[in-house]
Design an enzyme around this catalytic site. Structure first.
Site, mmCIF file in Angstrom:
data_model
loop_
_atom_site.group_PDB
_atom_site.id
_atom_site.type_symbol
_atom_site.label_atom_id
_atom_site.label_comp_id
_atom_site.label_asym_id
_atom_site.label_seq_id
_atom_site.Cartn_x
_atom_site.Cartn_y
_atom_site.Cartn_z
ATOM 1 C CD GLU A 1 -1.257 0.643 3.725
ATOM 2 O OE1 GLU A 1 -1.511 1.872 3.596
ATOM 3 O OE2 GLU A 1 -1.286 0.101 4.708
ATOM 4 C CE LYS B 1 0.455 1.901 14.741
ATOM 5 N NZ LYS B 1 0.203 2.188 13.449
HETATM 6 N N1 PSU Z 1 -3.300 1.670 10.774
HETATM 7 C C1 PSU Z 1 -1.937 1.750 11.101
HETATM 8 N N2 PSU Z 1 -1.257 2.148 10.067
HETATM 9 C C2 PSU Z 1 -1.612 2.810 9.029
HETATM 10 C C3 PSU Z 1 -3.315 2.837 8.609
HETATM 11 C C4 PSU Z 1 -3.788 2.175 9.590
HETATM 12 O O1 PSU Z 1 -1.533 1.200 12.078
HETATM 13 O O2 PSU Z 1 -0.859 3.243 8.237
HETATM 14 C C5 PSU Z 1 -3.583 3.266 7.521
HETATM 15 C C6 PSU Z 1 -3.771 2.112 6.384
HETATM 16 O O3 PSU Z 1 -3.546 2.601 5.084
HETATM 17 C C7 PSU Z 1 -5.182 1.874 6.718
HETATM 18 C C8 PSU Z 1 -5.893 3.191 6.852
HETATM 19 O O4 PSU Z 1 -5.959 1.136 5.521
HETATM 20 O O5 PSU Z 1 -4.954 3.855 7.685
HETATM 21 C C9 PSU Z 1 -7.337 3.021 7.480
HETATM 22 O O6 PSU Z 1 -7.664 4.474 7.740
HETATM 23 P P1 PSU Z 1 -9.208 4.632 8.064
HETATM 24 O O7 PSU Z 1 -9.193 4.166 9.639
HETATM 25 O O8 PSU Z 1 -9.442 6.189 7.933
HETATM 26 O O9 PSU Z 1 -9.845 3.668 7.127
#
Ligand code: PSU
Ligand code: MN
Length: 306
Positions: free
Chosen positions: A26, A161
Protein backbone atom coordinates in the site's frame (compact mmCIF):
# COMPACT_ATOMS: atom_id res chain seq x y z
CA UNK A 1 -6.35 -4.34 -20.47
CA UNK A 2 -9.16 -5.49 -18.19
CA UNK A 3 -9.82 -2.00 -16.85
CA UNK A 4 -9.25 1.26 -18.66
CA UNK A 5 -7.98 3.01 -15.51
CA UNK A 6 -5.49 0.30 -14.53
CA UNK A 7 -1.75 0.36 -15.34
CA UNK A 8 0.23 -2.75 -14.41
CA UNK A 9 4.00 -2.15 -14.57
CA UNK A 10 5.86 -4.23 -17.18
CA UNK A 11 7.71 -6.18 -14.45
CA UNK A 12 4.50 -7.05 -12.59
CA UNK A 13 2.73 -7.89 -15.83
CA UNK A 14 5.52 -10.28 -16.81
CA UNK A 15 5.51 -11.92 -13.36
CA UNK A 16 1.75 -12.47 -13.49
CA UNK A 17 1.96 -13.91 -16.99
CA UNK A 18 4.73 -16.30 -15.96
CA UNK A 19 2.82 -17.35 -12.81
CA UNK A 20 5.48 -15.91 -10.53
CA UNK A 21 4.45 -14.85 -7.01
CA UNK A 22 3.57 -11.14 -6.64
CA UNK A 23 3.00 -9.19 -3.42
CA UNK A 24 0.96 -5.96 -3.34
CA UNK A 25 1.98 -3.07 -1.05
CA UNK A 26 0.00 0.00 0.00
CA UNK A 27 0.98 3.66 -0.30
CA UNK A 28 -0.91 5.38 2.54
CA UNK A 29 1.85 4.02 4.75
CA UNK A 30 4.32 5.95 2.52
CA UNK A 31 2.51 9.30 2.24
CA UNK A 32 0.66 9.39 5.56
CA UNK A 33 2.27 6.75 7.76
CA UNK A 34 5.91 7.74 8.04
CA UNK A 35 8.06 10.88 7.71
CA UNK A 36 10.28 11.56 4.69
CA UNK A 37 12.88 10.20 3.96
CA UNK A 38 12.32 7.11 6.15
CA UNK A 39 9.07 6.42 4.25
CA UNK A 40 10.84 6.15 0.89
CA UNK A 41 13.74 4.19 2.33
CA UNK A 42 11.30 1.76 3.99
CA UNK A 43 9.18 1.36 0.85
CA UNK A 44 12.27 0.52 -1.22
CA UNK A 45 13.60 -1.89 1.42
CA UNK A 46 10.23 -3.64 1.57
CA UNK A 47 10.40 -4.20 -2.19
CA UNK A 48 13.93 -5.58 -1.77
CA UNK A 49 12.83 -7.98 1.00
CA UNK A 50 10.01 -9.27 -1.19
CA UNK A 51 12.47 -9.97 -4.00
CA UNK A 52 14.91 -11.69 -1.61
CA UNK A 53 12.06 -13.97 -0.57
CA UNK A 54 11.27 -15.01 -4.12
CA UNK A 55 8.39 -12.72 -5.13
CA UNK A 56 7.89 -9.57 -7.20
CA UNK A 57 6.70 -6.42 -5.37
CA UNK A 58 3.79 -4.35 -6.69
CA UNK A 59 3.49 -1.11 -4.77
CA UNK A 60 0.06 0.33 -5.43
CA UNK A 61 -1.07 3.98 -5.70
CA UNK A 62 -3.07 6.35 -7.86
CA UNK A 63 -0.84 8.57 -9.99
CA UNK A 64 -2.38 11.20 -12.22
CA UNK A 65 -5.72 9.41 -12.09
CA UNK A 66 -4.22 6.04 -13.08
CA UNK A 67 -4.57 2.99 -10.82
CA UNK A 68 -0.98 1.74 -10.62
CA UNK A 69 0.09 -1.78 -9.73
CA UNK A 70 3.88 -1.54 -9.60
CA UNK A 71 5.60 1.82 -9.10
CA UNK A 72 8.96 3.14 -10.25
CA UNK A 73 11.51 4.43 -7.72
CA UNK A 74 10.66 7.95 -8.89
CA UNK A 75 6.95 7.42 -8.22
CA UNK A 76 7.69 6.10 -4.71
CA UNK A 77 9.98 9.09 -4.10
CA UNK A 78 7.20 11.43 -5.29
CA UNK A 79 4.61 9.90 -2.92
CA UNK A 80 7.06 10.00 -0.02
CA UNK A 81 8.14 13.60 -0.61
CA UNK A 82 4.63 14.93 -1.19
CA UNK A 83 3.49 13.17 2.02
CA UNK A 84 0.12 14.25 3.34
CA UNK A 85 -0.40 16.55 0.32
CA UNK A 86 -1.37 13.31 -1.47
CA UNK A 87 -5.02 12.42 -0.84
CA UNK A 88 -5.51 9.40 1.39
CA UNK A 89 -7.64 7.31 -0.91
CA UNK A 90 -10.14 4.75 0.29
CA UNK A 91 -12.86 3.08 -1.84
CA UNK A 92 -15.08 6.17 -1.97
CA UNK A 93 -12.25 8.38 -3.25
CA UNK A 94 -11.47 6.40 -6.42
CA UNK A 95 -14.10 7.78 -8.80
CA UNK A 96 -13.31 11.48 -8.38
CA UNK A 97 -9.51 11.04 -8.15
CA UNK A 98 -9.50 9.04 -11.39
CA UNK A 99 -11.93 11.30 -13.22
CA UNK A 100 -9.87 14.37 -12.22
CA UNK A 101 -6.48 12.79 -12.94
CA UNK A 102 -5.24 13.25 -9.39
CA UNK A 103 -2.87 11.33 -7.11
CA UNK A 104 -3.97 9.12 -4.24
CA UNK A 105 -2.19 7.18 -1.52
CA UNK A 106 -4.05 3.90 -1.27
CA UNK A 107 -5.34 2.55 2.05
CA UNK A 108 -5.68 -1.18 2.73
CA UNK A 109 -9.17 -1.11 1.18
CA UNK A 110 -8.07 0.58 -2.06
CA UNK A 111 -4.88 -1.44 -2.34
CA UNK A 112 -7.02 -4.61 -2.11
CA UNK A 113 -9.33 -3.32 -4.85
CA UNK A 114 -6.47 -2.51 -7.23
CA UNK A 115 -4.56 -5.72 -6.38
CA UNK A 116 -7.67 -7.76 -7.20
CA UNK A 117 -8.15 -5.87 -10.49
CA UNK A 118 -4.56 -6.69 -11.40
CA UNK A 119 -4.85 -10.36 -10.38
CA UNK A 120 -2.64 -10.15 -7.28
CA UNK A 121 -3.87 -12.13 -4.28
CA UNK A 122 -1.36 -11.45 -1.49
CA UNK A 123 -0.77 -8.04 0.09
CA UNK A 124 1.59 -6.99 2.90
CA UNK A 125 1.18 -3.96 5.12
CA UNK A 126 1.70 -2.73 8.70
CA UNK A 127 -1.66 -2.24 10.39
CA UNK A 128 -5.24 -2.41 9.14
CA UNK A 129 -8.09 -0.04 9.90
CA UNK A 130 -10.95 -1.25 12.08
CA UNK A 131 -13.82 -0.29 14.33
CA UNK A 132 -12.93 2.86 16.26
CA UNK A 133 -13.51 3.20 19.96
CA UNK A 134 -16.90 4.83 20.45
CA UNK A 135 -18.11 3.59 17.04
CA UNK A 136 -21.46 2.69 18.63
CA UNK A 137 -22.03 6.47 18.56
CA UNK A 138 -19.76 7.79 15.75
CA UNK A 139 -20.23 4.85 13.33
CA UNK A 140 -16.55 5.24 12.47
CA UNK A 141 -15.68 1.86 10.99
CA UNK A 142 -12.85 1.65 8.47
CA UNK A 143 -13.75 0.76 4.89
CA UNK A 144 -10.86 -1.74 5.19
CA UNK A 145 -13.23 -4.12 6.99
CA UNK A 146 -15.92 -3.94 4.29
CA UNK A 147 -13.25 -4.60 1.69
CA UNK A 148 -11.99 -7.64 3.58
CA UNK A 149 -15.57 -8.87 3.47
CA UNK A 150 -15.86 -8.61 -0.30
CA UNK A 151 -12.49 -8.62 -2.12
CA UNK A 152 -10.43 -11.78 -2.64
CA UNK A 153 -7.05 -10.71 -1.28
CA UNK A 154 -5.02 -12.06 1.63
CA UNK A 155 -3.80 -9.20 3.82
CA UNK A 156 -0.70 -9.83 5.94
CA UNK A 157 -0.46 -7.30 8.78
CA UNK A 158 0.80 -7.01 12.36
CA UNK A 159 -2.74 -6.87 13.73
CA UNK A 160 -4.33 -3.53 14.54
CA UNK A 161 -3.35 -0.78 16.95
CA UNK A 162 -5.39 -0.36 20.06
CA UNK A 163 -6.31 3.17 18.94
CA UNK A 164 -9.18 0.96 17.72
CA UNK A 165 -11.69 -1.14 19.62
CA UNK A 166 -10.07 -4.50 18.88
CA UNK A 167 -12.97 -6.51 20.31
CA UNK A 168 -15.51 -4.77 18.06
CA UNK A 169 -13.13 -5.05 15.11
CA UNK A 170 -13.08 -8.85 15.55
CA UNK A 171 -16.89 -8.94 15.88
CA UNK A 172 -17.24 -7.00 12.64
CA UNK A 173 -14.83 -9.30 10.80
CA UNK A 174 -16.78 -12.30 12.06
CA UNK A 175 -20.02 -10.82 10.72
CA UNK A 176 -18.37 -10.20 7.35
CA UNK A 177 -17.07 -13.78 7.21
CA UNK A 178 -13.39 -12.85 7.25
CA UNK A 179 -11.06 -15.50 8.69
CA UNK A 180 -8.64 -13.90 11.16
CA UNK A 181 -5.48 -15.99 11.33
CA UNK A 182 -2.68 -15.68 13.88
CA UNK A 183 0.68 -16.57 12.38
CA UNK A 184 2.36 -18.70 15.01
CA UNK A 185 0.05 -17.31 17.69
CA UNK A 186 -3.49 -17.77 18.94
CA UNK A 187 -3.64 -14.19 20.18
CA UNK A 188 -4.36 -11.14 18.02
CA UNK A 189 -1.20 -9.01 17.90
CA UNK A 190 -1.67 -5.28 18.53
CA UNK A 191 0.91 -3.88 16.10
CA UNK A 192 3.62 -2.57 18.48
CA UNK A 193 3.01 -5.44 20.90
CA UNK A 194 2.68 -9.18 20.32
CA UNK A 195 -0.37 -9.50 22.54
CA UNK A 196 -3.77 -7.83 22.82
CA UNK A 197 -5.80 -10.04 25.13
CA UNK A 198 -8.04 -11.07 22.19
CA UNK A 199 -7.95 -14.44 20.48
CA UNK A 200 -7.79 -15.02 16.72
CA UNK A 201 -10.01 -17.51 14.87
CA UNK A 202 -7.19 -19.90 13.94
CA UNK A 203 -3.50 -20.26 14.51
CA UNK A 204 -1.44 -21.35 11.47
CA UNK A 205 2.30 -21.87 11.58
CA UNK A 206 3.73 -21.97 8.06
CA UNK A 207 3.38 -20.05 4.76
CA UNK A 208 2.15 -23.32 3.22
CA UNK A 209 -0.71 -23.53 5.73
CA UNK A 210 -1.67 -19.91 5.03
CA UNK A 211 -1.60 -20.60 1.29
CA UNK A 212 -3.70 -23.77 1.67
CA UNK A 213 -6.39 -21.96 3.67
CA UNK A 214 -6.58 -19.12 1.17
CA UNK A 215 -6.60 -21.53 -1.77
CA UNK A 216 -9.49 -23.45 -0.19
CA UNK A 217 -11.44 -20.21 0.17
CA UNK A 218 -10.82 -19.25 -3.45
CA UNK A 219 -11.55 -22.69 -4.84
CA UNK A 220 -14.94 -22.87 -3.15
CA UNK A 221 -15.78 -19.43 -4.48
CA UNK A 222 -16.18 -17.72 -1.12
CA UNK A 223 -15.97 -13.99 -1.72
CA UNK A 224 -13.76 -11.88 0.50
CA UNK A 225 -10.30 -11.69 1.95
CA UNK A 226 -8.37 -13.31 4.74
CA UNK A 227 -6.59 -11.41 7.49
CA UNK A 228 -3.23 -12.82 8.53
CA UNK A 229 -1.90 -11.23 11.70
CA UNK A 230 1.85 -11.62 12.15
CA UNK A 231 3.23 -10.50 15.51
CA UNK A 232 6.06 -7.97 15.59
CA UNK A 233 9.41 -9.72 16.23
CA UNK A 234 10.07 -9.88 19.97
CA UNK A 235 13.22 -7.75 19.81
CA UNK A 236 11.34 -4.81 18.27
CA UNK A 237 8.14 -5.05 20.30
CA UNK A 238 7.35 -2.17 22.66
CA UNK A 239 6.41 -1.88 26.30
CA UNK A 240 2.58 -2.18 26.40
CA UNK A 241 2.21 0.34 29.25
CA UNK A 242 4.14 2.98 27.35
CA UNK A 243 2.20 2.40 24.13
CA UNK A 244 -1.16 2.32 25.88
CA UNK A 245 -0.45 5.57 27.74
CA UNK A 246 0.40 7.25 24.41
CA UNK A 247 -2.76 5.84 22.82
CA UNK A 248 -4.97 7.09 25.68
CA UNK A 249 -3.44 10.57 25.40
CA UNK A 250 -3.86 10.59 21.61
CA UNK A 251 -7.53 9.57 21.94
CA UNK A 252 -8.13 12.30 24.52
CA UNK A 253 -6.56 14.96 22.26
CA UNK A 254 -8.57 13.77 19.25
CA UNK A 255 -11.80 14.04 21.26
CA UNK A 256 -10.84 17.48 22.57
CA UNK A 257 -10.05 18.76 19.06
CA UNK A 258 -13.17 17.13 17.56
CA UNK A 259 -11.16 15.20 14.95
CA UNK A 260 -13.54 13.28 12.65
CA UNK A 261 -13.84 11.16 9.51
CA UNK A 262 -10.80 10.22 7.46
CA UNK A 263 -8.57 12.49 9.56
CA UNK A 264 -9.08 10.35 12.67
CA UNK A 265 -6.69 7.48 11.92
CA UNK A 266 -3.80 9.68 10.64
CA UNK A 267 -4.25 12.04 13.62
CA UNK A 268 -4.09 9.20 16.16
CA UNK A 269 -1.16 7.53 14.43
CA UNK A 270 0.83 10.77 14.26
CA UNK A 271 0.12 11.57 17.93
CA UNK A 272 1.16 8.13 19.13
CA UNK A 273 4.34 8.47 17.11
CA UNK A 274 5.05 11.93 18.49
CA UNK A 275 4.53 10.72 22.07
CA UNK A 276 6.71 7.63 21.73
CA UNK A 277 9.51 9.18 19.66
CA UNK A 278 11.82 7.38 17.28
CA UNK A 279 11.34 3.99 18.96
CA UNK A 280 7.88 3.49 17.58
CA UNK A 281 9.00 4.44 14.06
CA UNK A 282 11.74 1.82 14.19
CA UNK A 283 9.30 -0.82 15.48
CA UNK A 284 6.85 0.14 12.74
CA UNK A 285 9.53 -0.27 10.04
CA UNK A 286 10.66 -3.64 11.43
CA UNK A 287 7.19 -5.13 11.57
CA UNK A 288 6.52 -4.12 7.98
CA UNK A 289 9.74 -5.90 6.89
CA UNK A 290 8.61 -8.97 8.83
CA UNK A 291 5.21 -8.93 7.09
CA UNK A 292 6.77 -8.44 3.65
CA UNK A 293 8.93 -11.55 4.08
CA UNK A 294 5.97 -13.66 5.22
CA UNK A 295 3.74 -12.40 2.40
CA UNK A 296 6.42 -13.21 -0.20
CA UNK A 297 6.85 -16.75 1.13
CA UNK A 298 3.08 -17.23 1.21
CA UNK A 299 2.62 -15.89 -2.32
CA UNK A 300 5.28 -18.37 -3.44
CA UNK A 301 3.57 -21.26 -1.64
CA UNK A 302 0.25 -20.23 -3.20
CA UNK A 303 1.71 -20.27 -6.74
CA UNK A 304 3.16 -23.71 -6.11
CA UNK A 305 -0.31 -24.99 -5.17
CA UNK A 306 -2.05 -23.92 -8.35
N1 PSU B 1 -3.34 1.67 10.83
C1 PSU B 1 -2.02 1.65 11.05
N2 PSU B 1 -1.20 2.20 10.13
C2 PSU B 1 -1.68 2.73 8.95
C3 PSU B 1 -3.07 2.73 8.72
C4 PSU B 1 -3.86 2.19 9.68
O1 PSU B 1 -1.57 1.18 12.08
O2 PSU B 1 -0.91 3.22 8.13
C5 PSU B 1 -3.60 3.29 7.44
C6 PSU B 1 -3.81 2.16 6.43
O3 PSU B 1 -3.56 2.66 5.12
C7 PSU B 1 -5.27 1.85 6.59
C8 PSU B 1 -5.86 3.21 6.84
O4 PSU B 1 -5.86 1.21 5.48
O5 PSU B 1 -4.89 3.86 7.67
C9 PSU B 1 -7.20 3.16 7.51
O6 PSU B 1 -7.74 4.41 7.58
P1 PSU B 1 -9.27 4.61 8.04
O7 PSU B 1 -9.31 4.21 9.48
O8 PSU B 1 -9.56 6.06 7.84
O9 PSU B 1 -10.08 3.72 7.16
MN1 MN C 1 -13.03 6.25 9.54
Amino acid sequence: MMNEYLDISPEVQAALKEHKPVVALESTIISHGMPYPQNVETALNVEKIIRENGAVPATIAIIGGRLKAGLSKEEIEHLGKAGTAVTKASRRDLPVLCAKGRDGATTVATTMIIAAMAGISVFATGGVGGVHRGAEVTMDISADLEELGRTNVMVVCAGAKSILDLGLTLEYLETKGVPVIGYGTSELPAFYTRKSGFGVDYRLDTPEELAAAFAAKMKMGLQGGMLVTNPIPEEYSMDPDRINAAIEQALAEAAEKGVKGKATTPFLLAKVKELTGGDSLNSNIRLVYNNAALAAKTAKALKEMY
